[in-house]
Design an enzyme around this catalytic site. Structure first.
Site, PDB file in Angstrom:
ATOM      1  N   ASP A  54      36.972  -8.558  44.380  1.00 22.99           N
ATOM      2  CA  ASP A  54      36.854  -7.824  45.555  1.00 22.99           C
ATOM      3  C   ASP A  54      35.220  -8.205  45.858  1.00 22.99           C
ATOM      4  OD1 ASP A  54      36.820  -5.035  46.695  1.00 22.99           O
ATOM      5  OD2 ASP A  54      35.105  -4.845  45.076  1.00 22.99           O
ATOM      6  N   GLU A 125      42.876  -9.437  45.094  1.00 23.96           N
ATOM      7  CA  GLU A 125      41.553  -9.486  44.910  1.00 23.96           C
ATOM      8  C   GLU A 125      41.795 -10.880  43.747  1.00 23.96           C
ATOM      9  OE1 GLU A 125      39.914  -4.995  46.108  1.00 23.96           O
ATOM     10  OE2 GLU A 125      40.635  -5.687  43.784  1.00 23.96           O
TER      11      GLU A 125
END
Length: 158
Positions: A54, A125
Site C-alpha cells: 500500500d 497490494e
C-alpha cells in the site's frame, strides 16, 4: 501452489520471481495460513505485505500523476484515491486473471469472497510488495505497476 500456477501468475505480472516464496505469500490469505499452521504446516500470509505494498503503491501513483500533469494537491489526491480504491485495484487484479490462484481459507471459499474487490485489492497490494522485495528496486516495481495499470480498463483515464 503448483508450479504452473506460479508460472501463469508470473506471466500475467510480466515478472519472474527469484524468490517464489514471496509470490506465494502475497497470494496467501491469513485464514488459509492459519488453517495450514493448525495442521502443522508452516505458512506465511500476505497481511504485512499488504501494508508495505500500500505504501509503495501510494508513492508510485503520486509520482505517476505528477508526471502526467496533475498540477494541484487536490487533483493528485482525488485521482490517487480513485486509482488506489479497493474496487479499482480489484479490477486491475481481475484483468490479470490470477484471482483463481489466491489461497483462501475454507470459510472464505464458502462465503465466496475470492472475487470481492477488497480481497482482490489487498492481494494486489501484497503483490506490489512481493515484487518490490524480490527485485529490491523501487524503479522496477514502479515500471511494473504502471504497466499493470495501463493494461486494464480500470485505468482508462490515465
Amino acid at each position: 501452489m503448483k508450479l504452473e500456477d506460479i508460472a501463469a501468475t508470473e506471466q500475467q505480472l510480466n515478472y519472474t520471481f527469484e524468490t517464489k516464496e514471496l509470490l506465494i505469500r502475497a497470494l496467501t490469505r491469513k485464514a488459509y495460513a492459519q488453517e495450514q499452521v493448525q495442521q502443522g504446516v508452516a505458512c506465511q500470509d500476505q497481511e504485512l505485505d499488504r501494508i508495505l505494498g500500500d505504501a509503495i503503491l501510494k508513492a508510485i501513483l503520486v509520482e505517476m500523476l505528477i508526471q502526467q500533469g496533475c498540477k494541484s494537491r487536490e487533483a493528485v489526491t482525488t485521482e490517487k484515491s480513485r486509482l488506489e480504491s479497493r474496487e479499482n485495484l480489484g479490477k486491475v487484479l481481475e484483468a490479470m486473471k490470477i484471482q483463481q490462484f489466491i489461497r483462501l481459507g475454507k470459510g472464505e471459499k464458502k462465503q465466496g469472497i475470492g472475487n470481492q474487490s477488497s480481497v482482490l485489492g489487498e492481494t494486489f497490494e501484497a503483490l506490489v510488495a512481493a515484487i518490490y522485495l524480490d527485485s529490491n528496486s523501487y524503479e522496477k516495481t514502479k515500471e511494473l505497476v504502471i504497466d499493470l495499470f495501463s493494461r486494464t480498463a480500470a485505468a482508462a483515464s490515465l
